[in-house]
Design an enzyme around this catalytic site. Structure first.
Site, mmCIF file in Angstrom:
data_model
loop_
_atom_site.group_PDB
_atom_site.id
_atom_site.type_symbol
_atom_site.label_atom_id
_atom_site.label_comp_id
_atom_site.label_asym_id
_atom_site.label_seq_id
_atom_site.Cartn_x
_atom_site.Cartn_y
_atom_site.Cartn_z
ATOM 1 C CG ASP A 38 -0.519 -0.042 2.534
ATOM 2 O OD1 ASP A 38 0.692 -0.300 2.723
ATOM 3 O OD2 ASP A 38 -1.306 0.198 3.471
ATOM 4 C CB SER A 69 -10.406 1.913 26.907
ATOM 5 O OG SER A 69 -10.349 0.541 26.600
ATOM 6 C CB ALA A 124 -3.380 -9.211 16.979
ATOM 7 N N GLY A 125 -2.157 -7.071 14.419
ATOM 8 C CA GLY A 125 -2.126 -6.950 12.963
ATOM 9 C C GLY A 125 -3.514 -6.986 12.333
ATOM 10 C CB SER A 128 -6.847 -2.902 17.363
ATOM 11 O OG SER A 128 -5.452 -2.855 17.525
ATOM 12 C CB SER A 129 -4.097 1.501 15.767
ATOM 13 O OG SER A 129 -3.558 1.042 14.564
ATOM 14 C CD GLU A 161 -1.497 3.976 13.039
ATOM 15 O OE1 GLU A 161 -2.690 4.061 13.371
ATOM 16 O OE2 GLU A 161 -0.690 3.205 13.580
ATOM 17 C CG ASP A 173 -4.143 -1.120 8.186
ATOM 18 O OD1 ASP A 173 -4.079 -1.939 7.256
ATOM 19 O OD2 ASP A 173 -3.265 -0.998 9.046
ATOM 20 C CE1 TYR A 223 3.786 -1.285 7.665
ATOM 21 C CE2 TYR A 223 4.483 1.001 7.635
ATOM 22 C CZ TYR A 223 3.640 -0.003 7.191
ATOM 23 O OH TYR A 223 2.666 0.291 6.271
HETATM 24 C C1 GLA Z 1 0.170 -2.423 8.400
HETATM 25 C C2 GLA Z 1 -0.012 -1.019 7.843
HETATM 26 C C3 GLA Z 1 -0.646 -1.063 6.454
HETATM 27 C C4 GLA Z 1 0.094 -2.028 5.531
HETATM 28 C C5 GLA Z 1 0.343 -3.368 6.217
HETATM 29 C C6 GLA Z 1 1.237 -4.257 5.406
HETATM 30 O O1 GLA Z 1 -1.068 -3.000 8.630
HETATM 31 O O2 GLA Z 1 -0.798 -0.244 8.705
HETATM 32 O O3 GLA Z 1 -0.712 0.237 5.910
HETATM 33 O O4 GLA Z 1 1.294 -1.459 5.089
HETATM 34 O O5 GLA Z 1 0.929 -3.201 7.498
HETATM 35 O O6 GLA Z 1 0.628 -4.616 4.230
#
Ligand code: GLA
Length: 387
Positions: A38, A69, A124-125, A128-129, A161, A173, A223
Site C-alpha cells: 500500500d 476504555s 495483532a495486525g 485495532s488502531s 497514524e 487499514d 516497518y
Molecule cells: C500495516 C499497515 C498497512 C500495511 C500493512 C502491510 O497494517 O498499517 O498500511 O502497510 O501493514 O501490508
C-alpha cells in the site's frame, strides 16, 4: 459485545443516565493478499471484519474531552486546548491523533465524554488502531454534523497514524475500516484510490485468522525501515523509468532492470513488492472465476516472499503457516498485516476447520510455547452508527 453493560459502564464513569450517548462501531480488517504494497502505491485486497471497536459518545458540555476504555485501565481528561499533546505510550494517542487532525483542518471541536470497547485483539495486525481512529473520526463528524466524505475520514486517520503514532503506514487499514462491505473484499489501487468490491464467494471454504500471540516488539521501527528501503529501490530504478513508487513498475519491467539495484537486500525488497502486486491482480481474477485453489496458491507464494524477500515474518508466523499448510483441506496460508508477529490468515475447507484449529494450535504450542487463538473471518460493513 454486551451493549447494555457498556452503557452501564458509561453511566458509572460519566453519570447522567437520562442523557443517552450515541453508539458507533468501526471494524478491524484482515488483508487477504497484497502485503506491504500500500505505501508503495500498489494493490491490496483486504476486507473489514465482524470484530472491531465500539464507541459511546455524548457531549460533555464542558471544555474537556474524557476518554476511557473498557479494555484498558488508562483514562484521560483533557482540556480542549491540550488535545494536540501526545500522552506517551498510551492508547489515547489514537483518538488524540484524530482530534489533532480536526485542529489542523480548522474543524470545530467540542467537549465529549467517550467510552471505547474493542472485541478485536490489540496489536495483532488486525488494525485495532485504525479501527479506533476511524470510529473516532466518524463519530466526531456525526456528533458535530460536519459534511465530511468517508474518503476524507480515511485520509485523516492515516495522517493521524503517521503523525501521532509515528508509523509511516499506508492507507489500506483505514480504507478497509471505512469502506468495508459485507461479504466482499476490497480491491484497492493505493496509488489512485480507485477500488472495486469483489464478492467473497468461497464455495465451501472459510477464512480462518490465527493469532500467534507473539508481541510485535520492534514492529513499528522495522516497518518504517522497510518504507525507507523501498524508497531507496525507487531511487535506483527511477533513472530508467519515471516512477515515484515501486507499485508503478510491472514485474516484467523489474525483471529486466533488477540489476540496476546493486544492493541485493534492496533488490529483494523490491522483488517482494512488485511480485506481490502481480499476485493481487492474479488473486482477484481467481476469486472472480471461483478458482479457490489458485487463490490459495497465491496466498502461499505471498507468505514465502514476505519471509524470504521482505523478511517480516519470524519464527512464530512461519511456524503457524507451515503447520497450517500441512493440513489436508488448507489451500493457502499466509501472514497478514505488517508482520513481525500478529496474525495469519488461512483458506480452509469448511469440513477441515475443526481439525485445523486443533492441530495447528497443538503443533504451534509445542514448537513455540505460545498459545494460539483462532477466529472465523466474516467480511463485514465499514464504520457505522448503531441505533
Ligand atoms: C500495516 C499497515 C498497512 C500495511 C500493512 C502491510 O497494517 O498499517 O498500511 O502497510 O501493514 O501490508
Amino acid at each position: 459485545m454486551d451493549l447494555i453493560k457498556l452503557h452501564q459502564h458509561f453511566f458509572e464513569l460519566y453519570g447522567k443516565p437520562e442523557e443517552k450517548p450515541r453508539c458507533f462501531f468501526a471494524p478491524g480488517r484482515v488483508n487477504l493478499i497484497g502485503e506491504h504494497t500500500d505505501y508503495n502505491g500498489g494493490f491490496v485486497l483486504p476486507c473489514a471484519l465482524q470484530y472491531g471497536t465500539f464507541l459511546l459518545i455524548r457531549p460533555s458540555h464542558e471544555m474537556v474531552v474524557r476518554l476511557a476504555s473498557a479494555n484498558m485501565e488508562y483514562r484521560a481528561e483533557i482540556p480542549l486546548a491540550k488535545l494536540s499533546e501526545k500522552v506517551n505510550g498510551q492508547w489515547v494517542n489514537y483518538p488524540l491523533g484524530i482530534f489533532d487532525q480536526f485542529r489542523q483542518m480548522n474543524l470545530p471541536v467540542a467537549g465529549f465524554d467517550m467510552l471505547y470497547a474493542g472485541d478485536i485483539p490489540c496489536n495483532a495486525g488486525l488494525s485495532s488502531s485504525a479501527s479506533i481512529e476511524m470510529v473516532t473520526a466518524f463519530a466526531l463528524t456525526a456528533m458535530m454534523q460536519l459534511p465530511i466524505e468517508m474518503i476524507d475520514l480515511v485520509k485523516m486517520s492515516q495522517r493521524a497514524e503517521n503523525e501521532f503514532a509515528g508509523v509511516n503506514c499506508g492507507i489500506m487499514d483505514m480504507f478497509a475500516v471505512g469502506m468495508g462491505h459485507k461479504e466482499h473484499a476490497l480491491f484497492l489501487n493505493c496509488l489512485t484510490l480507485e477500488y472495486k468490491r469483489v464478492p467473497l464467494e468461497l464455495n465451501g471454504f472459510s477464512l480462518i485468522i490465527g493469532n500467534t500471540n507473539k508481541q510485535r516488539g520492534l514492529a513499528d521501527s522495522k516497518y518504517n525501515e522497510r518504507v525507507v528501503e523501498c524508497q531507496l529501490a525507487v531511487t535506483y530504478l527511477s533513472p530508467m523509468l519515471p516512477v515515484s513508487k515501486l507499485g508503478e513498475i510491472s514485474f516484467m519491467q523489474f525483471y529486466k532492470m533488477q540489476e540496476e539495484i546493486p544492493d541485493l537486500l534492496i533488490r529483494r525488497r523490491a522483488r517482494h513488492v512488485i511480485s506481490e502486486n502481480q499476485r493481487v491482480l492474479n488473486a482477484v481474477s481467481s476469486l472472480l472465476k471461483g478458482d479457490i485453489l489458485q487463490f490459495g496458491a497465491l496466498m502461499n507464494a505471498s507468505h514465502e516472499s514476505l519471509r524470504d524477500n521482505y523478511e517480516v515474518t519470524g519464527f512464530e508466523l512461519d511456524t503457524m503457516v507451515a503447520e497450517a499448510q500441512k493440513i489436508n483441506g488448507v489451500v493457502g496460508s499466509r501472514m497478514t498485516g505488517a508482520g513481525f508477529g500478529g496474525c495469519t490468515v488461512s483458506l480452509v475447507r469448511e469440513d477441515a476447520v475443526e481439525k485445523f484449529v486443533e492441530q495447528v494450535g497443538r503443533e504451534y504450542h509445542a514448537k513455540t510455547g505460545l498459545k494460539a487463538d483462532f477466529y472465523l473471518a466474516q467480511a463485514s460493513d465499514g464504520v457505522k452508527e448503531i441505533s
